[in-house]
Write a protein that holds these residues in place. Structure first.
Motif, PDB file in Angstrom:
ATOM      1  N   PHE B  93      -5.629 -41.067   4.019  1.00  0.00           N
ATOM      2  CA  PHE B  93      -6.365 -40.194   4.948  1.00  0.00           C
ATOM      3  C   PHE B  93      -7.543 -39.547   4.207  1.00  0.00           C
ATOM      4  CE2 PHE B  93      -5.846 -36.162   7.854  1.00  0.00           C
ATOM      5  CZ  PHE B  93      -6.938 -36.550   8.608  1.00  0.00           C
ATOM      6  N   ALA B  94      -7.289 -39.018   3.003  1.00  0.00           N
ATOM      7  CA  ALA B  94      -8.352 -38.345   2.231  1.00  0.00           C
ATOM      8  C   ALA B  94      -9.482 -39.315   1.884  1.00  0.00           C
ATOM      9  CB  ALA B  94      -7.762 -37.736   0.960  1.00  0.00           C
ATOM     10  N   ALA B  95      -9.117 -40.542   1.500  1.00  0.00           N
ATOM     11  CA  ALA B  95     -10.149 -41.518   1.119  1.00  0.00           C
ATOM     12  C   ALA B  95     -11.026 -41.870   2.312  1.00  0.00           C
ATOM     13  CB  ALA B  95      -9.490 -42.779   0.546  1.00  0.00           C
ATOM     14  N   LYS B  96     -10.408 -42.067   3.471  1.00  0.00           N
ATOM     15  CA  LYS B  96     -11.177 -42.429   4.667  1.00  0.00           C
ATOM     16  C   LYS B  96     -12.065 -41.261   5.120  1.00  0.00           C
ATOM     17  CE  LYS B  96      -9.511 -46.563   5.400  1.00  0.00           C
ATOM     18  NZ  LYS B  96     -10.024 -47.781   6.040  1.00  0.00           N
ATOM     19  N   ARG B  97     -11.506 -40.070   5.084  1.00  0.00           N
ATOM     20  CA  ARG B  97     -12.300 -38.888   5.448  1.00  0.00           C
ATOM     21  C   ARG B  97     -13.489 -38.713   4.538  1.00  0.00           C
ATOM     22  NH1 ARG B  97      -8.037 -34.009   6.085  1.00  0.00           N
ATOM     23  NH2 ARG B  97      -9.386 -32.854   7.483  1.00  0.00           N
ATOM     24  N   ARG B  98     -13.249 -38.925   3.236  1.00  0.00           N
ATOM     25  CA  ARG B  98     -14.322 -38.741   2.259  1.00  0.00           C
ATOM     26  C   ARG B  98     -15.427 -39.775   2.523  1.00  0.00           C
ATOM     27  NH1 ARG B  98     -11.078 -38.997  -1.983  1.00  0.00           N
ATOM     28  NH2 ARG B  98     -11.599 -41.165  -2.328  1.00  0.00           N
ATOM     29  N   LYS B  99     -15.016 -41.021   2.768  1.00  0.00           N
ATOM     30  CA  LYS B  99     -16.018 -42.049   3.059  1.00  0.00           C
ATOM     31  C   LYS B  99     -16.827 -41.695   4.310  1.00  0.00           C
ATOM     32  CE  LYS B  99     -14.269 -46.451   1.171  1.00  0.00           C
ATOM     33  NZ  LYS B  99     -13.594 -47.715   1.502  1.00  0.00           N
ATOM     34  N   ALA B 100     -16.117 -41.226   5.339  1.00  0.00           N
ATOM     35  CA  ALA B 100     -16.793 -40.923   6.606  1.00  0.00           C
ATOM     36  C   ALA B 100     -17.674 -39.688   6.482  1.00  0.00           C
ATOM     37  CB  ALA B 100     -15.761 -40.726   7.718  1.00  0.00           C
ATOM     38  N   GLY B 101     -17.192 -38.689   5.718  1.00  0.00           N
ATOM     39  CA  GLY B 101     -17.894 -37.409   5.646  1.00  0.00           C
ATOM     40  C   GLY B 101     -19.052 -37.417   4.653  1.00  0.00           C
ATOM     41  N   ALA B 102     -18.889 -38.128   3.538  1.00  0.00           N
ATOM     42  CA  ALA B 102     -19.886 -38.047   2.470  1.00  0.00           C
ATOM     43  C   ALA B 102     -21.152 -38.805   2.839  1.00  0.00           C
ATOM     44  CB  ALA B 102     -19.309 -38.604   1.168  1.00  0.00           C
ATOM     45  N   ASP B 103     -21.008 -39.884   3.582  1.00  0.00           N
ATOM     46  CA  ASP B 103     -22.172 -40.720   3.893  1.00  0.00           C
ATOM     47  C   ASP B 103     -21.941 -41.356   5.265  1.00  0.00           C
ATOM     48  OD1 ASP B 103     -24.339 -42.392   3.880  1.00  0.00           O
ATOM     49  OD2 ASP B 103     -24.076 -43.036   1.799  1.00  0.00           O
ATOM     50  N   PRO B 104     -22.103 -40.529   6.331  1.00  0.00           N
ATOM     51  CA  PRO B 104     -21.752 -41.000   7.684  1.00  0.00           C
ATOM     52  C   PRO B 104     -22.524 -42.244   8.107  1.00  0.00           C
ATOM     53  CG  PRO B 104     -22.382 -38.655   7.704  1.00  0.00           C
ATOM     54  CD  PRO B 104     -22.602 -39.152   6.314  1.00  0.00           C
ATOM     55  N   GLU B 105     -23.786 -42.379   7.623  1.00  0.00           N
ATOM     56  CA  GLU B 105     -24.550 -43.551   8.050  1.00  0.00           C
ATOM     57  C   GLU B 105     -24.006 -44.831   7.428  1.00  0.00           C
ATOM     58  OE1 GLU B 105     -28.687 -42.570   7.491  1.00  0.00           O
ATOM     59  OE2 GLU B 105     -28.401 -40.863   8.867  1.00  0.00           O
ATOM     60  N   LEU B 106     -23.681 -44.762   6.143  1.00  0.00           N
ATOM     61  CA  LEU B 106     -23.092 -45.942   5.494  1.00  0.00           C
ATOM     62  C   LEU B 106     -21.728 -46.255   6.112  1.00  0.00           C
ATOM     63  CD1 LEU B 106     -23.575 -48.075   3.254  1.00  0.00           C
ATOM     64  CD2 LEU B 106     -22.249 -46.614   1.720  1.00  0.00           C
ATOM     65  N   PHE B 107     -20.982 -45.211   6.456  1.00  0.00           N
ATOM     66  CA  PHE B 107     -19.679 -45.417   7.098  1.00  0.00           C
ATOM     67  C   PHE B 107     -19.861 -46.138   8.438  1.00  0.00           C
ATOM     68  CE2 PHE B 107     -15.884 -44.057   9.486  1.00  0.00           C
ATOM     69  CZ  PHE B 107     -14.890 -44.378   8.570  1.00  0.00           C
ATOM     70  N   ALA B 108     -20.845 -45.697   9.216  1.00  0.00           N
ATOM     71  CA  ALA B 108     -21.110 -46.330  10.514  1.00  0.00           C
ATOM     72  C   ALA B 108     -21.524 -47.789  10.309  1.00  0.00           C
ATOM     73  CB  ALA B 108     -22.198 -45.560  11.264  1.00  0.00           C
ATOM     74  N   THR B 109     -22.324 -48.019   9.266  1.00  0.00           N
ATOM     75  CA  THR B 109     -22.755 -49.383   8.949  1.00  0.00           C
ATOM     76  C   THR B 109     -21.548 -50.259   8.610  1.00  0.00           C
ATOM     77  OG1 THR B 109     -24.964 -48.783   8.254  1.00  0.00           O
ATOM     78  CG2 THR B 109     -24.012 -50.712   7.191  1.00  0.00           C
ATOM     79  N   TYR B 110     -20.667 -49.720   7.780  1.00  0.00           N
ATOM     80  CA  TYR B 110     -19.487 -50.501   7.428  1.00  0.00           C
ATOM     81  C   TYR B 110     -18.542 -50.665   8.622  1.00  0.00           C
ATOM     82  CZ  TYR B 110     -20.331 -51.361   2.486  1.00  0.00           C
ATOM     83  OH  TYR B 110     -20.834 -51.841   1.298  1.00  0.00           O
ATOM     84  N   THR B 111     -18.552 -49.717   9.537  1.00  0.00           N
ATOM     85  CA  THR B 111     -17.731 -49.870  10.736  1.00  0.00           C
ATOM     86  C   THR B 111     -18.229 -51.078  11.551  1.00  0.00           C
ATOM     87  OG1 THR B 111     -17.227 -47.521  10.713  1.00  0.00           O
ATOM     88  CG2 THR B 111     -16.843 -48.665  12.789  1.00  0.00           C
ATOM     89  N   VAL B 112     -19.542 -51.261  11.609  1.00  0.00           N
ATOM     90  CA  VAL B 112     -20.099 -52.453  12.262  1.00  0.00           C
ATOM     91  C   VAL B 112     -19.674 -53.711  11.487  1.00  0.00           C
ATOM     92  CG1 VAL B 112     -22.231 -53.691  12.862  1.00  0.00           C
ATOM     93  CG2 VAL B 112     -22.059 -51.219  13.251  1.00  0.00           C
ATOM     94  N   LEU B 113     -19.797 -53.663  10.159  1.00  0.00           N
ATOM     95  CA  LEU B 113     -19.456 -54.833   9.345  1.00  0.00           C
ATOM     96  C   LEU B 113     -17.972 -55.191   9.450  1.00  0.00           C
ATOM     97  CD1 LEU B 113     -21.566 -54.275   6.112  1.00  0.00           C
ATOM     98  CD2 LEU B 113     -21.871 -56.075   7.798  1.00  0.00           C
ATOM     99  N   THR B 114     -17.102 -54.187   9.477  1.00  0.00           N
ATOM    100  CA  THR B 114     -15.676 -54.507   9.591  1.00  0.00           C
ATOM    101  C   THR B 114     -15.393 -55.163  10.949  1.00  0.00           C
ATOM    102  OG1 THR B 114     -15.182 -52.251  10.294  1.00  0.00           O
ATOM    103  CG2 THR B 114     -14.812 -52.750   7.976  1.00  0.00           C
ATOM    104  N   GLY B 115     -16.133 -54.760  11.985  1.00  0.00           N
ATOM    105  CA  GLY B 115     -16.000 -55.406  13.293  1.00  0.00           C
ATOM    106  C   GLY B 115     -16.356 -56.889  13.239  1.00  0.00           C
ATOM    107  N   GLU B 116     -17.290 -57.241  12.332  1.00  0.00           N
ATOM    108  CA  GLU B 116     -17.736 -58.640  12.219  1.00  0.00           C
ATOM    109  C   GLU B 116     -16.849 -59.469  11.290  1.00  0.00           C
ATOM    110  OE1 GLU B 116     -21.592 -58.479  10.419  1.00  0.00           O
ATOM    111  OE2 GLU B 116     -22.509 -57.594  12.193  1.00  0.00           O
ATOM    112  N   ASN B 117     -16.149 -58.773  10.355  1.00  0.00           N
ATOM    113  CA  ASN B 117     -15.465 -59.499   9.280  1.00  0.00           C
ATOM    114  C   ASN B 117     -13.956 -59.349   9.376  1.00  0.00           C
ATOM    115  OD1 ASN B 117     -17.711 -60.598   7.432  1.00  0.00           O
ATOM    116  ND2 ASN B 117     -18.359 -58.521   7.943  1.00  0.00           N
ATOM    117  N   GLY B 118     -13.428 -59.986  10.405  1.00  0.00           N
ATOM    118  CA  GLY B 118     -12.003 -59.890  10.688  1.00  0.00           C
ATOM    119  C   GLY B 118     -11.128 -60.330   9.524  1.00  0.00           C
TER     120      GLY B 118
END
Lengths: 195, 195
Positions: B93-118
């Motif tokens: 939980f802490a790792a995911k929160r830190r990723k989302a909170g520290a750099d929300p734009e990169l997190f959003a970008t990776y959220t798109v990438l994870t959607g593409e890379n099943g």
């Protein structure tokens, strides 16, 4: 035949709004679109819903209420709390799956609308958690469950089963293992609640 | 100084790819963009990643692996399984929160990438579930937990805590009650696993 001002009820407007959403997606469903679909003036619609936002909030609430309405009978039943909790969670999963599977476009449209209408969603979750709390409380009273705080326990059960009712998992619901996954999660939660 | 073909490692390309993603979002990060950022020919990049898809899959995997790498030490530890399970879930939980909170734009970008890379996501979930299975199995062996099928139990725990690690809940992670919600869910799951 177009409704007259006497027969134009809020429910009739919301039915027409859902039909507009079904046909045109979430970008549409303004008061003017809905009035046109009903063959009435937009003033007649405004008498019931003062803004586009109020109309969209109401149609979202109506959609969410259909699910909580279906479940309320299980929550209020008098079967054994453990079986009732399992039935309630299974009925919630089944209702969401049915909504997502039967009309995926309308489901996607409502997913956009729920994102816009935080108040309607908040009330829906409050209502569902209240139903679950009732079951947990009955279980504590009958000695089947142990909990100092049935409301917090109900909230935990609701959150722990999000995978089986939250629209962000809709794609997973038709996966072959979804039913077994649901059972495994509910089993561990029920063990965790047992006295 | 631009790397030479000797110093241009896959890791260096992936670092540059992440930097391109951070600056330009998920639409960018083609082989040509990354070669330009590194000051090398795109042929040099193609020697390591044959397609744009392979490059994007690799950078997604690297990002996901950072989280599973952090957690593997907890899973392999020798503390009491119950405490280890709680620590592991809290660290996730802490790792995911830190990723989302520290750099929300990169997190959003990776959220798109994870959607593409099943495939990368599937492997990540397999790795995390294997770590959890190890803890559950240790617990069954020590007599702390009861389970006929530690792997299925681990999968249920992972799914039941989705609210606290799945990116679709990132917005909820900074809500005031998130920590209490997490504790309540983990409490009922641990009770459910206990022998």
């Amino acid at each position: 035949m177009a409704p007259t001002s006497e027969t134009l009820t809020a429910e009739r407007i919301l039915e027409a709004t859902e039909e507009v959403l079904r046909r045109h997606g979430p970008a549409k469903a303004t008061v003017v679109d809905v009035a046109r679909a009903l063959g009435v003036s937009h003033g007649s619609v405004y008498r019931h819903f003062r803004t586009k936002a109020a109309l969209r909030e109401a149609v979202t609430k109506r959609w969410l209420d259909r699910t909580s309405g279906e479940l309320s009978g299980i929550a209020a039943g008098d079967g054994a709390p453990e079986a009732r909790l399992r039935d309630w969670l299974a009925a919630l999963f089944a209702a969401k799956r049915r909504k997502a599977g039967a009309d995926p476009e309308l489901f996607a449209t409502y997913t956009v609308l729920t994102g816009e209408n935080g108040t309607a969603v908040g009330e829906h979750i409050t209502e569902l958690t209240a139903q679950l709390t009732r079951i947990v409380r009955d279980g504590v009273e009958s000695g089947a469950f142990a909990s100092d705080d049935p409301e917090a326990a109900a909230r935990a059960v609701f959150q722990a089963t999000g995978r089986f009712h939250d629209p962000c998992y809709a794609r997973e619901w038709e996966e072959p293992g979804a039913e077994a996954d649901f059972t495994a999660v509910v089993d561990v939660l029920l063990r965790g609640l047992r006295a």
